[in-house]
Design a protein around this motif. Sequence first.
Motif, short mmCIF file in Angstrom:
data_model
loop_
_atom_site.label_atom_id
_atom_site.label_comp_id
_atom_site.label_asym_id
_atom_site.label_seq_id
_atom_site.Cartn_x
_atom_site.Cartn_y
_atom_site.Cartn_z
N LEU A 117 0.78 -1.10 -0.06
CA LEU A 117 -0.04 -0.02 -0.06
C LEU A 117 1.00 1.26 0.05
O LEU A 117 0.62 2.25 -0.83
N VAL A 118 1.80 1.38 0.67
CA VAL A 118 2.82 2.37 0.91
C VAL A 118 3.46 2.59 -0.64
O VAL A 118 3.47 3.65 -1.17
N ASP A 119 3.97 1.59 -1.24
CA ASP A 119 4.35 1.77 -2.86
C ASP A 119 3.27 2.29 -3.59
O ASP A 119 3.49 3.26 -4.46
N VAL A 120 2.06 1.74 -3.33
CA VAL A 120 0.79 2.41 -4.22
C VAL A 120 0.64 3.91 -3.92
O VAL A 120 0.59 4.70 -4.83
N LEU A 180 -10.14 -11.42 -0.94
CA LEU A 180 -8.78 -10.75 -1.12
C LEU A 180 -7.93 -11.64 -1.46
O LEU A 180 -6.94 -11.54 -2.55
N TYR A 181 -7.97 -12.62 -0.82
CA TYR A 181 -6.74 -13.85 -1.05
C TYR A 181 -6.98 -15.06 0.23
O TYR A 181 -7.80 -14.88 1.02
N ASP A 182 -6.60 -16.06 -0.45
CA ASP A 182 -6.73 -17.47 0.61
C ASP A 182 -5.44 -17.50 1.24
O ASP A 182 -4.37 -17.63 0.82
N GLY A 183 -5.64 -17.70 2.73
CA GLY A 183 -4.34 -18.04 3.58
C GLY A 183 -4.50 -19.71 4.08
O GLY A 183 -5.38 -20.50 3.78
N GLU A 184 -3.53 -19.79 4.81
CA GLU A 184 -3.20 -21.10 5.33
C GLU A 184 -2.45 -20.99 6.78
O GLU A 184 -1.63 -20.21 6.85
N TYR A 185 -3.12 -21.65 7.84
CA TYR A 185 -2.63 -21.49 8.72
C TYR A 185 -1.82 -22.67 9.30
O TYR A 185 -2.00 -23.83 8.78
N ALA A 306 -9.52 -0.89 -4.95
CA ALA A 306 -8.49 -1.34 -5.89
C ALA A 306 -7.15 -1.24 -5.54
O ALA A 306 -6.29 -2.22 -5.84
N ALA A 307 -6.92 -0.22 -4.81
CA ALA A 307 -5.19 -0.24 -4.36
C ALA A 307 -5.13 -1.45 -3.14
O ALA A 307 -3.88 -1.54 -3.21
N ALA A 311 -2.23 -3.94 -3.80
CA ALA A 311 -1.18 -4.28 -2.96
C ALA A 311 -0.94 -5.78 -2.44
O ALA A 311 0.08 -6.48 -2.16
N ALA A 312 -2.33 -6.51 -2.28
CA ALA A 312 -2.34 -8.09 -2.13
C ALA A 312 -1.67 -8.70 -2.98
O ALA A 312 -0.84 -9.59 -2.91
N GLN A 313 -1.79 -8.28 -4.51
CA GLN A 313 -1.32 -9.01 -5.64
C GLN A 313 0.18 -8.81 -5.75
O GLN A 313 0.88 -9.91 -5.92
N ARG A 314 0.88 -7.71 -5.28
CA ARG A 314 2.09 -7.38 -5.25
C ARG A 314 2.97 -8.15 -4.01
O ARG A 314 3.81 -8.64 -4.15
#
Length: 328
Positions: A117-120, A180-185, A306-307, A311-314
């Motif tokens: 996000l900072v990069d965006v 947004l994304y799928d995670g794993e614990y 969108a930002a 950020a998640a994609q990056r």
Amino acid sequence: MNEPNFRTLDLNLLRVFDEVMTERNLTRAAHNLAMTQPAVSNALKRLRESLGDELVKRAGYGVEATPVALALWPTVRDALAQLRESISPGRFEPATAGNAFVLAMADATAAKLVPGLVDVLEKEAPGVNLRIVPLTTRDPRDLLDSGSADLAIGHFPGVIAELNAIHLQEHNPRFLHQRLYDGEYVVVMRRDHPLAGKPLTLDAYCAARHLLVSFSGRPFGFVDEALAAVSRQRRIVITVNQFFTAGRVVATTDLLTVLPRHFVEVTGIEPELALLELPLPVPAVHVDTLWHRQSAHSSAHQWLRAAVERAAQRSFASGGDAPTTMPA
């Protein structure tokens, strides 16, 4: 509630009502509306007379809403937001914007998303400010309802299931969400823990002592629900409300904890930790963005969502848990 005559109702009173409900304080509401406090009090009096309800009562240093006011506010707030957007949509221009947004998320989520996000912001919107507030619940709808946060990001399985059910019956649900994304614990312990370096059995897992990350402080999590389903339980010795704290504690003790796999990479203490697969199946971990319907058509809020997605994609471009984009 009295039956008001809508034809004679002064709609300006609804703006005052919305601001008072947002602030729960007449002085702050008056300041935001550029009115005097007596003028705000008089407007509330007129609205009370029209609706036949007290609406708000003094409580401490502010006011407390009545059940009628709480039931009426979401409709009033949505209507005002839609009217405001229709009259002056104000196209959001990232390069020149000076907006401030509030995002609610856990430290594990922030550790992964905020660098992107900072990069965006640096590249697209240097005048925009973000404020990250801690997520202390699995149901952030009150935060969004009150305007305390523009966007909540996290694992909200109960909320998402309820919203999907509501969406089948309502065309205009109050809250919207997007995957947004799928995670794993994974199970996390210190590198030289006696259980490290070999497959973790269910018996060994249940016999160990555990640290639980719980935003609400409730000493029972999704792993405990999975254990209960197979008639097993674990011994939770300590409960904390931050993933980073959990990582630091288990790095120097014999306790086990469960953390998002992607979070371990950004803790700075990964070499001190061992990661093992959970010894029983648990529900998939989905991280969603959640926002109020009144923000849906705001160009500024659309840019913000969108930002966050970019950020998640990056953040996950180098591997790890997989980002997804699944509009609700």
